[in-house]
Write a protein that holds these residues in place. Structure first.
Motif, short mmCIF file in Angstrom:
data_model
loop_
_atom_site.label_atom_id
_atom_site.label_comp_id
_atom_site.label_asym_id
_atom_site.label_seq_id
_atom_site.Cartn_x
_atom_site.Cartn_y
_atom_site.Cartn_z
N ILE A 1 10.47 4.12 -1.49
CA ILE A 1 10.20 5.53 -1.80
C ILE A 1 9.90 5.62 -3.29
O ILE A 1 10.74 5.24 -4.11
CB ILE A 1 11.41 6.43 -1.45
N VAL A 2 8.70 6.09 -3.61
CA VAL A 2 8.30 6.11 -5.03
C VAL A 2 8.73 7.41 -5.71
O VAL A 2 9.05 8.39 -5.05
CB VAL A 2 6.76 5.92 -5.19
N HIS A 3 8.70 7.38 -7.00
CA HIS A 3 8.99 8.51 -7.92
C HIS A 3 10.05 9.47 -7.39
O HIS A 3 9.80 10.66 -7.25
CB HIS A 3 7.71 9.23 -8.36
N VAL A 4 11.24 8.94 -7.18
CA VAL A 4 12.36 9.76 -6.69
C VAL A 4 12.90 10.58 -7.86
O VAL A 4 13.18 10.05 -8.94
CB VAL A 4 13.47 8.85 -6.10
N VAL B 1 5.97 5.02 -0.27
CA VAL B 1 5.79 6.35 0.34
C VAL B 1 5.95 7.43 -0.72
O VAL B 1 6.95 7.47 -1.45
CB VAL B 1 6.82 6.59 1.47
N HIS B 2 4.95 8.31 -0.79
CA HIS B 2 5.07 9.56 -1.57
C HIS B 2 5.66 10.59 -0.63
O HIS B 2 4.99 11.05 0.29
CB HIS B 2 3.70 10.00 -2.10
N ALA B 3 6.93 10.93 -0.87
CA ALA B 3 7.68 11.75 0.08
C ALA B 3 7.83 13.19 -0.43
O ALA B 3 8.74 13.50 -1.20
CB ALA B 3 9.05 11.10 0.33
N PHE C 1 0.83 -1.21 0.00
CA PHE C 1 0.00 0.00 0.00
C PHE C 1 0.86 1.25 0.00
O PHE C 1 1.99 1.24 0.45
CB PHE C 1 -1.01 0.00 1.16
N LYS C 2 0.25 2.29 -0.57
CA LYS C 2 0.94 3.58 -0.67
C LYS C 2 0.40 4.51 0.39
O LYS C 2 -0.80 4.51 0.66
CB LYS C 2 0.73 4.17 -2.07
N ILE C 3 1.30 5.30 0.97
CA ILE C 3 0.87 6.37 1.86
C ILE C 3 1.48 7.68 1.36
O ILE C 3 2.56 7.69 0.75
CB ILE C 3 1.24 6.11 3.33
N TYR C 4 0.77 8.76 1.61
CA TYR C 4 1.16 10.08 1.11
C TYR C 4 1.57 10.97 2.27
O TYR C 4 0.91 10.98 3.31
CB TYR C 4 -0.01 10.75 0.39
N MET C 5 2.62 11.76 2.05
CA MET C 5 3.03 12.76 3.03
C MET C 5 2.57 14.14 2.59
O MET C 5 2.90 15.15 3.24
CB MET C 5 4.55 12.72 3.21
ZN ZN Z 1 2.84 9.91 -5.54
#
Ligand code: ZN
Ligand code: DUC
Ligand code: ZN
Length: 479
Positions: A239-242, A184-186, A152-156
């Motif tokens: 960590i996604v889309h770095v 994680v969307h960081a 699962f993805k979580i957003y910051m």
């Molecule tokens: Zn994202």
């Protein structure tokens, strides 16, 4: 009767580990034999020494996901999976997104309805957890993980999606206990909202100011915090889309210190820059609005290094498709909308594989085996689909790409099969494209047209990913 339903002859097969010449025997949609000189198949395809890779797994793409801001995603499961197949992808993992106040299960049921009977290729779901109530954390999330939604993805960031620090910790602790993978969307929400209000108050509303509202610092800070939380809870995260150097430095530090921090990047951070959002105030730059925003050439080079040297495990598209023209895409709030009201995302599910093969493998930046790891094998392992997906091995699904290489062509949106009216990569010179894509032994892209078989794709329940299992050590925190 032939021994195999399909034999692919003379393949230069590439896995994450090896390159070897082989025939590939397929029965019941699975690879059942490898070796030269296999017996006959009902159907035979001569790969003629061409590279054959596992079909791509696009583990980060968005199809038919409700946005809540008046815009509508251009691709549903029909057009999204068709486009994926034509670009060499045979498995997609889009997101079942919980709205705040909604039960997680209701979000999953809604997403199953959106996908049912539409997909051309196989698909799994990630969850997006936006409202981690006690019921979600104690009951719904563990039950859904047990049923095969194991990531699962979580957003910051984003008010409608973000978790606060305490909620992140609670959610990470569930992932640790249940053996799920967290994406994680960081980006730091408060920094973005402060910068956005300053920019808009100063009249800086054009698309290009999207990049100024989300500088590298906001990604670096959130990446650091996400890593610290993962360390505290003792759970791996991805960590996604770095997008560039400062976040990569955080990740490299964590990896070097033994933390289980995985990282994903996407084509937009190799091939686009903030300049693509425009040098003037024209709306054209809306085509390249995505988050985090593309950076600059120096950051592109550092992202390439991360692909070469192992910082990144996954190369996905983050396909988030919105039409440029028309009332419900990038222009949903009109051409004069400020940058923060423009639909956030760019298409890329069809171009991901060819961009990396052409610019990565053919230019000698990465080995073919590394390409396979980044586009397929690692995603299968990190999200619980291995070894059914992600390899060329006996017992694996016959999800394969036979590559056409060496004939340069100019990429144009007219070649593509998504439902978006542009590609950010229009005009690029490429040197490779899938000649054939096979899903479970069936040709779904023959080099000229996709198979007309929406609905043949199967939902994949994922295993608990091996890399997300607890390390064997004393559990001092009893989380
Ligand atoms: Zn994202
Ligand atoms: N994050 C994504 O992963 N996709 C689209 C937009 C965003 O912020
Ligand atoms: Zn995304």
């Amino acid at each position: 009767m032939a021994e195999f339903e399909l034999v692919i002859r003379n393949a230069r097969a590439v896995t994450a580990a090896d390159i070897f010449m082989t025939d590939i025997g397929v029965r019941d949609g699975r690879i059942v034999a490898l070796g030269l000189g296999l017996a006959g198949g009902t159907r035979e395809i001569d790969a003629a020494g061409r590279h054959v890779t596992p079909g791509g797994i696009d583990s980060h793409c968005h199809f038919d996901q409700p946005t809540g801001d008046g815009s509508v995603m251009a691709d549903n499961f029909v057009s999204g999976t068709r486009s994926a197949a034509c670009g060499g992808t045979t498995t997609v993992i889009p997101f079942a997104c919980q709205q705040k106040g909604q039960s997680l299960r209701a979000a999953v049921e809604d997403y199953h309805r959106r996908a049912a009977g539409k997909a051309l290729i196989d698909y799994a779901f990630h969850l997006i957890v936006t409202d981690p109530t006690p019921d979600v954390l104690e009951r719904e999330l563990p039950a859904l993980i047990a049923e095969g939604l194991t990531s699962f993805k979580i957003y910051m960031t984003y008010d409608a999606l973000k978790l606060d620090d305490r909620q992140m910790l609670e959610t990470l602790a569930v992932a640790r206990r249940e053996g799920a993978m967290v994406m994680v969307h960081a980006e730091n929400a408060d920094c973005i909202s402060w910068l956005t209000s300053k920019l808009i108050a100063g009249g800086h509303t054009a698309p290009r100011f999207h990049a100024a509202s989300r500088p590298m610092l906001v990604e670096r800070e959130a990446t650091h915090r996400a890593i610290a939380f993962a360390e505290l809870v003792d759970v791996p995260v991805l960590i996604v889309h770095v997008s560039g150097r400062e976040a990569i430095e955080q990740i490299r530090w964590a990896q070097g210190n033994g933390l289980r921090i995985h990282a994903e990047t996407c084509p937009q951070y190799l091939f686009l820059s903030a300049e693509d959002l425009g040098c003037d105030d024209s709306f054209h730059g809306a085509k390249c609005i995505c988050s985090p925003p593309p950076r600059d050439k120096a950051n592109q080079a550092v992202v390439w290094e991360g692909l070469e040297n192992g910082v990144f495990q996954v190369f996905s598209s983050d396909h988030a498709p919105f039409r440029f023209d028309g009332p419900d895409g990038k222009r949903a709030h009109g051409e004069n909308a400020s940058f923060d009201q423009i639909a956030n995302g760019i298409p890329g599910v069809e171009t991901r594989m060819a961009l990396l093969w052409s610019e990565g493998v053919m230019r000698g930046r990465i080995e073919p085996q590394r390409f396979v790891e980044l586009t397929s094998t690692n995603a299968a392992k990190l999200y619980g689909l291995y070894p059914r997906k992600g390899s060329i091995a006996i017992g694996a699904d016959a999800d394969l790409v036979i590559w056409n290489e060496g004939q340069p062509f100019t990429l144009s949106n007219t070649m593509l099969h998504h439902n978006v009216d542009y590609t950010p990569y229009e005009g690029m010179q490429l040197h490779a494209w899938p000649a054939l894509t096979l899903s479970r032994g069936e040709v779904v892209w023959d080099g000229t047209a996709p198979l007309d078989a929406a609905g043949r794709g199967q939902f994949l329940a994922c295993d608990r990913p091996g890399p997300a299992q607890k390390r064997r050590r004393v559990d001092e925190l009893a989380l």
